[in-house]
Structures are given as structure tokens and as C-alpha cells.
Motif scaffolding. Structure first.
Motif, PDB file in Angstrom:
ATOM      1  N   HIS A  87      -3.091   1.803  -0.579  1.00 59.23           N
ATOM      2  CA  HIS A  87      -4.442   0.875   0.733  1.00 59.23           C
ATOM      3  C   HIS A  87      -3.524  -0.298   1.759  1.00 59.23           C
ATOM      4  CE1 HIS A  87      -7.012   3.158  -2.653  1.00 59.23           C
ATOM      5  NE2 HIS A  87      -7.533   2.582  -1.884  1.00 59.23           N
ATOM      6  N   ASN A  88      -2.520  -0.770   0.759  1.00 61.39           N
ATOM      7  CA  ASN A  88      -1.460  -1.960   2.293  1.00 61.39           C
ATOM      8  C   ASN A  88      -1.030  -1.154   2.697  1.00 61.39           C
ATOM      9  OD1 ASN A  88       0.339  -0.663   0.548  1.00 61.39           O
ATOM     10  ND2 ASN A  88       1.544  -2.112  -0.258  1.00 61.39           N
ATOM     11  N   THR A  89      -0.529   0.307   3.020  1.00 63.95           N
ATOM     12  CA  THR A  89      -0.046   0.585   4.356  1.00 63.95           C
ATOM     13  C   THR A  89      -0.742  -0.382   6.439  1.00 63.95           C
ATOM     14  OG1 THR A  89      -0.453   2.909   3.970  1.00 63.95           O
ATOM     15  CG2 THR A  89       1.053   2.705   5.586  1.00 63.95           C
ATOM     16  N   VAL A  90      -1.394  -0.764   5.995  1.00 60.68           N
ATOM     17  CA  VAL A  90      -1.860  -1.531   7.290  1.00 60.68           C
ATOM     18  C   VAL A  90      -0.851  -2.169   7.351  1.00 60.68           C
ATOM     19  CG1 VAL A  90      -3.766  -2.225   8.841  1.00 60.68           C
ATOM     20  CG2 VAL A  90      -4.425  -0.112   8.406  1.00 60.68           C
ATOM     21  N   GLY A  91      -1.312  -3.540   6.626  1.00 56.36           N
ATOM     22  CA  GLY A  91      -1.087  -4.839   6.820  1.00 56.36           C
ATOM     23  C   GLY A  91       0.806  -4.977   6.875  1.00 56.36           C
ATOM     24  N   ALA A  92       0.974  -3.875   5.715  1.00 61.47           N
ATOM     25  CA  ALA A  92       2.319  -3.257   5.510  1.00 61.47           C
ATOM     26  C   ALA A  92       3.097  -3.387   6.514  1.00 61.47           C
ATOM     27  CB  ALA A  92       2.579  -2.117   4.473  1.00 61.47           C
ATOM     28  N   GLN A  93       2.641  -2.869   8.028  1.00 61.30           N
ATOM     29  CA  GLN A  93       2.951  -1.570   9.264  1.00 61.30           C
ATOM     30  C   GLN A  93       2.976  -3.141  10.607  1.00 61.30           C
ATOM     31  OE1 GLN A  93       4.076   1.056  10.404  1.00 61.30           O
ATOM     32  NE2 GLN A  93       4.868   1.834   7.649  1.00 61.30           N
ATOM     33  N   VAL A  94       1.835  -4.192   9.873  1.00 58.60           N
ATOM     34  CA  VAL A  94       1.843  -4.922  10.528  1.00 58.60           C
ATOM     35  C   VAL A  94       2.678  -6.245  10.690  1.00 58.60           C
ATOM     36  CG1 VAL A  94       0.033  -6.737  11.363  1.00 58.60           C
ATOM     37  CG2 VAL A  94      -0.984  -5.112  10.864  1.00 58.60           C
ATOM     38  N   ALA A  95       3.380  -6.136   9.411  1.00 60.58           N
ATOM     39  CA  ALA A  95       4.180  -6.589   9.714  1.00 60.58           C
ATOM     40  C   ALA A  95       5.798  -6.583   9.284  1.00 60.58           C
ATOM     41  CB  ALA A  95       4.269  -7.431   6.989  1.00 60.58           C
ATOM     42  N   LEU A  96       6.317  -5.341   8.976  1.00 60.04           N
ATOM     43  CA  LEU A  96       7.604  -4.632   9.855  1.00 60.04           C
ATOM     44  C   LEU A  96       7.443  -4.679  11.480  1.00 60.04           C
ATOM     45  CD1 LEU A  96       9.028  -2.997   7.942  1.00 60.04           C
ATOM     46  CD2 LEU A  96       7.300  -0.809   8.519  1.00 60.04           C
ATOM     47  N   GLY A  97       5.938  -4.242  12.347  1.00 61.64           N
ATOM     48  CA  GLY A  97       5.651  -4.304  12.846  1.00 61.64           C
ATOM     49  C   GLY A  97       6.586  -5.585  13.952  1.00 61.64           C
ATOM     50  N   LEU A  98       5.547  -7.038  13.076  1.00 64.08           N
ATOM     51  CA  LEU A  98       6.217  -8.293  13.463  1.00 64.08           C
ATOM     52  C   LEU A  98       7.846  -8.711  13.282  1.00 64.08           C
ATOM     53  CD1 LEU A  98       2.585  -9.653  12.900  1.00 64.08           C
ATOM     54  CD2 LEU A  98       3.790  -9.250  15.468  1.00 64.08           C
ATOM     55  N   ARG A  99       7.881  -7.794  12.154  1.00 66.04           N
ATOM     56  CA  ARG A  99       9.573  -8.478  10.881  1.00 66.04           C
ATOM     57  C   ARG A  99       8.725  -9.733  10.602  1.00 66.04           C
ATOM     58  NH1 ARG A  99      12.353  -4.676   9.770  1.00 66.04           N
ATOM     59  NH2 ARG A  99      12.287  -3.137  11.016  1.00 66.04           N
ATOM     60  N   CYS A 100       7.521  -9.859  10.034  1.00 64.52           N
ATOM     61  CA  CYS A 100       6.689 -11.033   9.919  1.00 64.52           C
ATOM     62  C   CYS A 100       7.307 -10.989   7.570  1.00 64.52           C
ATOM     63  CB  CYS A 100       5.253 -10.823   9.850  1.00 64.52           C
ATOM     64  SG  CYS A 100       5.061 -12.439   9.261  1.00 64.52           S
ATOM     65  N   ASN A 101       7.619 -12.067   7.486  1.00 62.88           N
ATOM     66  CA  ASN A 101       8.169 -12.188   5.979  1.00 62.88           C
ATOM     67  C   ASN A 101       6.835 -12.772   5.252  1.00 62.88           C
ATOM     68  OD1 ASN A 101      11.324 -12.302   7.663  1.00 62.88           O
ATOM     69  ND2 ASN A 101      11.132 -10.979   5.616  1.00 62.88           N
ATOM     70  N   ALA A 102       5.782 -13.534   5.799  1.00 65.72           N
ATOM     71  CA  ALA A 102       5.315 -14.565   5.303  1.00 65.72           C
ATOM     72  C   ALA A 102       4.280 -13.239   4.484  1.00 65.72           C
ATOM     73  CB  ALA A 102       4.352 -14.924   6.274  1.00 65.72           C
ATOM     74  N   TYR A 103       3.643 -14.179   3.681  1.00 64.33           N
ATOM     75  CA  TYR A 103       2.344 -14.113   2.802  1.00 64.33           C
ATOM     76  C   TYR A 103       1.385 -12.535   2.896  1.00 64.33           C
ATOM     77  CZ  TYR A 103      -2.105 -14.562  -0.160  1.00 64.33           C
ATOM     78  OH  TYR A 103      -2.969 -14.399  -1.297  1.00 64.33           O
ATOM     79  N   ASN A 104       1.142 -11.674   2.214  1.00 60.01           N
ATOM     80  CA  ASN A 104       1.157 -10.333   3.000  1.00 60.01           C
ATOM     81  C   ASN A 104      -0.175  -9.728   1.678  1.00 60.01           C
ATOM     82  OD1 ASN A 104       0.764  -7.340   3.840  1.00 60.01           O
ATOM     83  ND2 ASN A 104       2.337  -8.059   5.455  1.00 60.01           N
ATOM     84  N   ILE A 105      -1.741  -9.826   1.885  1.00 57.04           N
ATOM     85  CA  ILE A 105      -2.099  -9.100   0.803  1.00 57.04           C
ATOM     86  C   ILE A 105      -3.164  -8.549   1.501  1.00 57.04           C
ATOM     87  CG2 ILE A 105      -3.600 -11.420   0.577  1.00 57.04           C
ATOM     88  CD1 ILE A 105      -3.513 -10.915  -2.164  1.00 57.04           C
ATOM     89  N   THR A 106      -3.861  -7.168   0.581  1.00 58.91           N
ATOM     90  CA  THR A 106      -4.466  -5.968   0.707  1.00 58.91           C
ATOM     91  C   THR A 106      -5.806  -6.176  -0.489  1.00 58.91           C
ATOM     92  OG1 THR A 106      -2.927  -4.324   2.023  1.00 58.91           O
ATOM     93  CG2 THR A 106      -5.130  -3.695   1.915  1.00 58.91           C
ATOM     94  N   TYR A 107      -6.555  -6.752  -0.039  1.00 55.87           N
ATOM     95  CA  TYR A 107      -8.160  -6.816   0.070  1.00 55.87           C
ATOM     96  C   TYR A 107      -8.997  -4.935  -0.501  1.00 55.87           C
ATOM     97  CZ  TYR A 107      -7.456 -11.792  -1.200  1.00 55.87           C
ATOM     98  OH  TYR A 107      -6.728 -12.606  -2.046  1.00 55.87           O
ATOM     99  N   VAL A 108      -9.763  -4.546  -1.433  1.00 51.71           N
ATOM    100  CA  VAL A 108     -10.070  -3.170  -1.477  1.00 51.71           C
ATOM    101  C   VAL A 108     -11.131  -3.607  -2.313  1.00 51.71           C
ATOM    102  CG1 VAL A 108      -7.469  -2.595  -1.371  1.00 51.71           C
ATOM    103  CG2 VAL A 108      -8.481  -2.487  -3.991  1.00 51.71           C
ATOM    104  N   HIS A 109     -12.248  -3.863  -2.034  1.00 55.58           N
ATOM    105  CA  HIS A 109     -13.210  -4.148  -3.084  1.00 55.58           C
ATOM    106  C   HIS A 109     -14.978  -3.509  -2.441  1.00 55.58           C
ATOM    107  CE1 HIS A 109     -15.335  -5.294  -6.866  1.00 55.58           C
ATOM    108  NE2 HIS A 109     -16.252  -5.799  -5.701  1.00 55.58           N
ATOM    109  N   ASN A 110     -14.713  -2.222  -1.547  1.00 50.94           N
ATOM    110  CA  ASN A 110     -15.810  -1.727  -1.661  1.00 50.94           C
ATOM    111  C   ASN A 110     -16.099  -2.695   0.240  1.00 50.94           C
ATOM    112  OD1 ASN A 110     -15.955   0.209  -3.376  1.00 50.94           O
ATOM    113  ND2 ASN A 110     -17.070  -0.810  -4.934  1.00 50.94           N
TER     114      ASN A 110
END
Lengths: 352, 85, 398
Positions: free
Chosen positions: A116-139
């Protein structure tokens, strides 16, 4: 609560929203299932990264990059995503191979892209961003949960938060919801969903990302006031919760110039909106958007994007209007969304 | 052998989704990983499954892949020597 | 100054026990829950070992008093069993006596049912009830409804660090005064989906996993659920609550290196540990025990060891990975290990790292291999996941 502002917005949807934010040009969706309009992904994503990305990941990265560019932001203090169904396409793909090949000759790519967290991860990877990163999955509260965390981050001292929602159409997953009539039946829904009088919604996909900041800029779209989520609410207490939410923020119903409703043409559940339209919002300008965006778990992100555009441009597209009332200038907008009588949320925005 | 090499190039492009690359772009001696074609550890795992599925070669340790997948030449040599189908 | 956010209840189910007490007994008697898989008919069953909860779905359904027409995934069953224990442990009589929220975490969600009825759903209608159990939010909503929590309910999925982020959000919501009480945790059941997924990455061990060993052979997957009850200082005072421990530090950072692999120098992990120490306002040498992520894969243990060396230098605190007992329980792992961290503080006990023989030469970290009694004030727990998600929690003595 600290003041915060929406300083950049990005939207991929069933409309040409990456290039044209003139909502009055958007067409009413008439198919049961509508895929997103593909922007030129290569304008935003490096070729080496793009080859493993499903639609949802690409849409998310594009929406995020547009929002960041608008806010002139290079590295956010947090990347907060919401997605109801996650990476359905790769999840469906891997699952089908497990079943069809009896667990043999499976390859890892679909699996690693299915979390579920692939989008957030890929955004971080593209930016090389080490900051707080989280994914909410509540419908249908996934986007709002992300927004709520973004607001909390600002109140804790962060300056610029990238947050947003994304959901993609996976064939198998969509066919499941079709099977239990969450998707409207019938080949074409003439004139769109608003007067369809049938059960189910029309399904679509999209990604909307925003930059929430602790400072106002020349490009600020709106002042973000507050958001509240309610997992389940009996219909007779929605109004009470609404009044409570507004009063916590020193607002009254009469302060709301425009209410944006999540009306999706499902005859079984739109009554929840129409009850409010006929009572508490009787004197408020009412608009809706899901006839243009379609329904997906994070479609309220499209509503939020619409609100940002209205507040900045002070223009309400005709094709969104549900009643005759016109309140200009638009100072305060309330967004109310629910899905199948669950996952209620109120979001409050003001002009800058 | 030359046919096998062409076949491998086509399979690599297709299985690893290398949209911008043509068979003629890959030389037999090009490094597949790192500075050459730029493949990574996930691609190595994909190639291990390809060996199993298409040539009946089972690798149990992903580290073995490092040597085998050095270039099209090394891959073709290993496959023609070890294939079971 | 406040010690952090108070923990007033906990509940757990894992392959080493269906209650907190059973888990504790297994931990101190060095009894792992790693076995051959029984409940899932997978072709890999003779090649892998797992941390499987041996109670059947049917037994859980009876225990929970659910109607036969229920549509609970195994994830939801595990979640509900453990959340009821947590709520009872916290002595909550009236869920709505104060502003209460629920934050759960999962990665598998209802996949166990979807994979089982993949095609038959289209032919027969009887199992279509499981379709709405497929999304990640479903188990959370089920337990929220069971507990009577209506308003603030959400679900987090950041792969193997998911429930650490649920605990972190809960603590932040309490600190910000947005909630008086919050139930936080997570659940994941075993599934063909995850077994095959990790199999394709070639990181599943055929034997009991050996965290931090130079000759480690990969991870064991496990299934589990656990929940904590967190309460505000005012709420604790008002109700005169017994405090089990505190969530004193937390942090989330992203490795931003690779979709699945951790960076060689453990950048994300180092940042997470450093930031968590800062939030807890303690220095690295005040940590008495590290409950490591320690999955026993080549990549994780090397990268985590490197990060621990970067943060703690030459004097690494007593350390163990309890995944040698439970296997890697994915989204539940962080809250499982949170319960173990609190048990460690309460009982002044460091739980051993099973199956360890030889230290990894590059970092030379030797974990604790026997039950160790000593006073503990602060325990640090790591959880890392796909997508570079790195989270660290610090628990402190009540």
C-alpha cells in the motif's frame, strides 16, 4: 491550532486536470468505469524509475510533483499518502499468478510494487527525501487521515508537508465490487449519475496531492482550517456532529458560503446528502463533483482540489452547481463526504 | 548460440519492461548490471525465475546470479551448458 | 516533565501465545513458535517454517461469539481477540466516557479470503460477503464497531513498520490533546500472497531464523496481532489508572534508497533512532535494551547493525530480535515487539535472541542469547519496511 495554507495542488483524474484546471470544460462521465486521462508521465518521471510503476504510482508521482512545483518546494518535511485500496493493479497481478500458476514461476516485481505504501515510497525515492513518510489505508477516510496528519505535523512545528490521496482501478478488484453492485449496472449512464436513480456508483481513479505549509505565499490557494473524521455515524446525528465541528472552529452554518458534497448518484445513499441539502444547507450554495471525477476511495481529494481552485479563482463552475443560490465572494467552504453511509468527513477551508 | 543471445535480449527487454531499449542496443559483452544496462537486484531475481521457467535451471542462492548475469555472453554460455529444457 | 504517553493496557496473540501471559511465559522459557505451516495449503509448506497461531478460524469465531454468517478475515479475527484483551487489561468500562480513537495497521488485510475464493466468488454467491473484507480498513472498522468507537478510526499501512506508525500517531494525537484515549496496534495473518511474495525475494528461511548471525538464512513469516491502550495524563489521573509503561520516543524516517532493500549504511534506520532519542529527550547511552527489527535476512541485519553502530558507537546496549520466537509478523511486528518491550521493562528482563552462533564480522554485534535479568529504564524498538519506511519507538518504565 497554527494557521496553515495550501500552497500547491496537483491532480490526475478522469479529466484533463493536469493541464487544464478550468473545471467548466470537464465532461460528465457516462461509463460505469472510467480510467484516468494519462498525462505524459515521462515529463515527470525518470525512465529508469517508470518501468516498474503501475498507473496509481505514476499518477501519484505526477500529482505530487505538480503540487511541489507550484509550491516551489524541493524537499518536504513529510510525505503523507492516503489510498483506500492501495496498489490494486500489481496486487491483482501477483494474486492472479499465484492462483493460475499454482504458486510457481512467480517473480518479485508485482509483489514489491503491491504494498500500500508504494506511492509514498516512490515519491520519497524520486526526491531522495528521508523525511517522515506514512500511508493511510482506511477506505474512504484515507485521504482525510493523511490531511489530518499533515495538519498535526504543522502544529508540531513542520513547515511544508506533501500530502494527498491516490487510488487506481485494478481489473480484478473492480470486478469484485461490480459483483456486489457497488458499481452501477447498465452500459452507459446517460447524462451522468446525478439523476440516475439507480444503485451503485461509477468507478474511476485518480491522484490529488497538496502542499500544506505554515506560511502564506503569493501562490496560496486557501487557508486550511480543520478536518474531522467519523468512521460510522447514525444518520440522525450527522447534523449534530457538523455543528459541533464548526463550533470548535468558531464557525456557524451561516458562515459557510459553499458546501461541496460527495453525492455519487447511488440512490441508496445519496439521501444522506439530500437530507442535509433540504435542512441545514437550505440557504447555502451546494455543489458536487463526483459526476466529473467518478467514485474512488480517495475521490474526496478531487473535491478538495476543486475547493482550492474555487477559493483562489473565486469562480464556481456551472457544471458543479446543485442549487440556485450564489454566494460571492466565496470565503468559507465546507466539504462533506461519506461512502455507503460510512467514513464521514468534514473539511473546512477559507480564502486567503 | 547467436540465436540464444538474441532470444535472451528480447526476453530481458520484455520481462524487465525496458521500454526504451531495442535488441540492437544491447551488445553481447555489455554489463547488464550497474553502469551498463543498469539492472538491479530485483531484475536479478526476475532473471533467476526466467532461467527456471524457460530453461529448467534452478538457482537457490541469488548470489550465483552475479556471475551468470554479467553479460549476454556469460548468460548464454551458462544456459547452453546447464539447460534441462 | 512528562515521561511520555501512558500505556494502560495491552493485548496480544502470536505463535507463542494467545494472551500477554502466555507470550511472556514462552519468552522466558525460550520456547519459539516456529513450525511447519498447517492452515494454508501451499506448495512451499515443506520448504519454509512459519510463526503460525494454531487456533483455527472456527475456534476464534466461537470464542468471539460471532454469527456463522460473519465475514471476518483471519486478520480481523486476530485483531479482535487481542484488542479485547487490551481493553479488558486497561479496565475500560465505558468506551465513550472520554474521547477515544482507534488506529490499526495491516498489510495482508483480507487477502486470506480473497486468495481462497479467487474464482469461486464469481460462480457462487455465498462467499461474496468476503469482498468487503478485502480492503485494509475492514478489520479496523470491525473492531471499532465491536468496541463502540465511532469517530476517530483509521488504518495505517507502511509494510513491516505499520504498527509502529500506529503507536506513533496515537501518541501524537494524545500529546496534541486531540484524543484522551487511543487504542493502537495492528494485525496480519499468514497468506499465500505474502508467503509467495517473500519467496520470490528469496529471503524465506527453510529453518528457524537466526537474527544477527553471520550465517543467517532469511526470515520466517508469522501471524499475530496486538494492541495497546494509550491515555492522556489527565485521563490517567482522573481514573487512577495503573500505568504499564510509557511511549516516550518515536520517529519515522525514510531510507529513500530502494523500494525493498535497506541502504548499506542504514541511513533511514539511523535517522529514525536518532530522532526518537531526541523526542524522548534521552541520550543513546540511556537505552538499556534494543528490541531490534532483526528479521534475519542478509540485507536487514547488516544494514540495521551498521545503523546501530552509527548511533551507539562502541557500546551497543543489550540487544535481541524476538522474531526468532514469532517470525516476522509484518504489519503487526512493531506492536508485538512493543508488548515485549513493555514486558521487559515490567519484569526487568531482556529476552534472548534464539539460534545465534556467530557475530556478523563487519559490525561484530553479539545479541543476548540467554534470559537476562537486569533493571531496565528505557527500551528502544526498531521496525523497518518496504518502501524505505523506518520507525523507532522508545518505551520507558512506569
Amino acid at each position: 491550532m497554527k494557521d496553515c495554507y495550501i500552497n500547491g495542488i496537483g491532480c490526475v483524474s478522469a479529466q484533463d486536470s493536469t493541464v487544464d484546471s478550468a473545471i467548466e470544460n470537464y465532461r460528465v462521465l457516462t461509463d460505469r468505469i472510467t480510467h484516468a486521462r494519462k498525462p505524459n508521465y515521462r515529463d515527470y518521471i525518470k525512465p529508469a524509475m517508470i518501468r516498474r510503476m503501475s498507473t496509481g504510482v505514476k499518477m501519484g508521482v505526477v500529482a505530487a510533483s505538480i503540487a511541489m512545483k507550484e509550491a516551489e518546494l524541493e524537499n518536504p518535511d513529510a510525505i503523507i499518502s492516503g489510498t483506500g485500496l492501495g496498489c490494486s493493479i500489481d496486487s491483482d497481478k501477483f494474486l492472479k499468478k499465484i492462483v493460475d500458476n499454482n504458486e510457481q514461476f512467480l517473480t518479485p516485481t508485482a509483489f514489491i510494487q503491491s504494498t500500500h505504501n508504494t506511492v509514498g515510497a516512490q515519491v520519497a525515492l524520486g526526491l531522495r527525501c528521508n523525511a517522515y513518510n506514512i500511508t493511510y489505508v482506511h477506505n474512504a477516510l484515507s485521504f482525510e487521515s493523511a490531511m489530518l496528519d499533515a495538519q498535526l505535523m504543522i502544529s508540531e512545528g513542520a513547515s511544508n508537508i506533501l500530502f494527498g490521496g491516490v487510488d487506481e482501478l485494478g481489473d480484478y478488484t473492480t470486478s469484485l465490487f461490480d459483483l456486489i453492485d457497488h458499481v452501477k449496472k447498465g452500459e452507459v449512464i446517460e447524462n451522468g449519475i446525478l439523476n440516475s436513480n439507480t444503485k451503485g456508483a461509477i468507478f474511476s481513479e485518480g491522484a490529488q496531492f497538496f502542499v500544506l505549509a505554515d506560511n502564506i505565499s503569493d501562490n496560496s490557494y486557501a487557508k486550511f482550517i480543520d478536518v474531522a473524521i467519523y468512521n460510522v455515524l447514525p444518520q440522525n446525528s450527522i447534523e449534530e456532529k457538523l455543528v459541533q465541528f464548526l463550533s470548535v472552529n468558531n464557525f456557524e452554518i451561516s458562515d459557510i458560503d459553499v458546501v461541496i458534497l460527495g453525492t455519487n448518484g447511488d440512490v441508496n445513499f445519496d439521501g444522506i446528502y439530500s437530507d442535509l441539502q433540504e435542512s441545514v444547507f437550505k440557504s447555502t450554495q451546494q455543489i458536487c463533483y463526483k459526476h466529473l471525477s467518478g467514485e474512488y476511495n480517495t475521490a474526496s481529494g478531487f473535491g478538495f482540489w476543486t475547493a482550492c481552485n474555487i477559493l483562489k479563482n473565486q469562480l464556481i463552475p456551472k457544471n458543479l452547481m446543485l442549487n440556485e443560490i450564489k454566494n460571492v465572494p466565496v470565503k468559507n467552504i465546507l466539504i462533506y463526504n461519506q461512502y455507503r453511509s460510512e467514513n464521514h468527513s468534514f473539511t473546512l477551508l477559507s480564502s486567503c | 548460440m547467436e540465436n540464444l543471445k538474441l532470444e535472451l535480449k528480447a526476453k530481458i527487454i520484455e520481462n524487465l519492461n525496458l521500454e526504451d531499449i531495442e535488441v540492437s542496443d544491447i551488445k553481447n559483452t555489455d554489463a547488464l548490471f550497474g553502469d551498463g544496462l543498469g539492472l538491479d537486484s530485483i531484475d536479478a531475481l526476475e532473471l533467476i525465475v526466467m532461467l527456471d521457467k524457460d530453461y529448467g535451471i534452478k538457482l537457490s542462492d541469488p548470489k550465483q546470479g552475479k556471475v551468470i548475469f554479467e553479460s549476454i555472453d556469460t548468460m548464454a554460455a551458462y544456459i547452453s551448458e546447464n539447460k534441462t529444457k | 516533565m512528562s515521561k511520555g504517553v501512558a500505556i494502560t493496557g495491552m493485548g496480544i496473540i502470536s505463535s507463542i501465545g494467545n494472551t500477554v501471559e502466555e507470550n511472556y511465559q514462552s519468552l522466558i522459557s525460550k520456547t519459539p513458535g516456529i513450525s511447519r505451516i498447517e492452515s494454508i495449503d501451499t506448495i512451499h509448506k515443506n520448504n519454509i517454517k512459519v510463526g503460525e497461531v494454531k487456533t483455527s478460524n472456527q475456534e476464534f469465531i466461537q470464542q468471539l461469539g460471532l454469527p456463522q454468517s460473519n465475514n471476518y478475515s483471519r486478520t480481523a479475527l486476530l485483531a479482535e481477540i487481542s484488542v479485547l484483551e487490551a481493553v479488558e487489561n486497561a479496565g475500560i468500562k465505558d468506551m465513550n466516557s472520554c474521547k477515544t480513537g482507534l488506529i490499526s495497521a495491516t498489510s495482508v488485510a483480507g487477502m486470506d479470503k480473497t486468495e481462497k475464493y479467487y474464482y469461486s466468488l464469481f460462480e457462487e454467491s455465498q462467499n461474496r460477503k468476503y469482498i468487503t473484507a478485502h480492503p485494509a480498513g475492514d478489520a479496523t472498522t470491525k473492531i471499532a464497531n465491536r468496541l463502540g468507537i465511532t469517530d476517530f478510526v483509521t488504518t495505517i499501512s507502511t509494510a513491516c513498520s505499520s504498527s509502529a506508525n500506529a503507536i506513533m500517531l496515537g501518541a501524537r494525537m494524545i500529546k496534541a490533546g486531540k484524543l484522551d484515549r487511543v487504542i493502537v496496534g495492528g494485525a496480519d495473518c499468514l497468506s499465500k500472497f505474502t508467503i509467495n511474495g517473500f519467496k520470490t525475494l528469496m529471503i524465506l528461511s527453510e529453518d528457524n531464523c537466526r537474527p544477527f548471525d553471520a550465517d543467517r538464512t532469511g526470515l520466517n513469516l508469522g501471524e499475530a496481532a496486538a494492541f495497546l491502550v494509550l491515555e492522556s495524563d489527565a485521563q490517567v489521573k482522573k481514573c487512577n489508572k495503573e500505568i504499564l509503561g510509557y511511549v516516550s520516543g518515536y520517529a519515522n524516517a525514510n531510507d529513500a534508497f530502494h523500494q525493498t532493500a535497506s541502504s548499506e549504511n542504514g541511513e533511514g534506520a539511523t535517522l529514525a533512532m536518532t530522532k526518537a532519542l531526541k523526542i524522548a529527550n534521552i541520550s543513546a547511552n540511556e537505552i538499556d535494551y534494543i528490541n531490534a527489527h532483526g528479521t534475519a535476512t542478509n540485507n536487514n541485519d547488516a544494514s540495521e547493525s551498521k545503523a546501530i553502530r552509527r548511533v551507539f558507537g562502541d557500546t551497543v546496549p543489550d540487544l535481541s530480535s524476538t522474531k526468532s520466537y514469532t517470525g516476522h509478523t509484518l504489519a503487526a511486528a512493531a506492536v508485538i515487539e512493543a508488548v515485549y518491550s513493555i514486558l521487559a521493562l515490567q519484569n526487568a528482563t531482556v529476552f534472548p535472541n534464539l539460534n545465534f552462533k556467530t557475530a556478523i564480522p563487519e559490525t561484530n554485534i553479539t545479541p543476548v542469547t540467554e534470559v537476562l535479568k537486569k533493571d531496565l529504564n528505557h527500551v528502544l524498538s526498531n521496525s523497518f519496511g518496504f518502501g524505505g519506511n523506518c520507525s523507532t519507538l522508545i518505551f520507558s518504565k512506569a
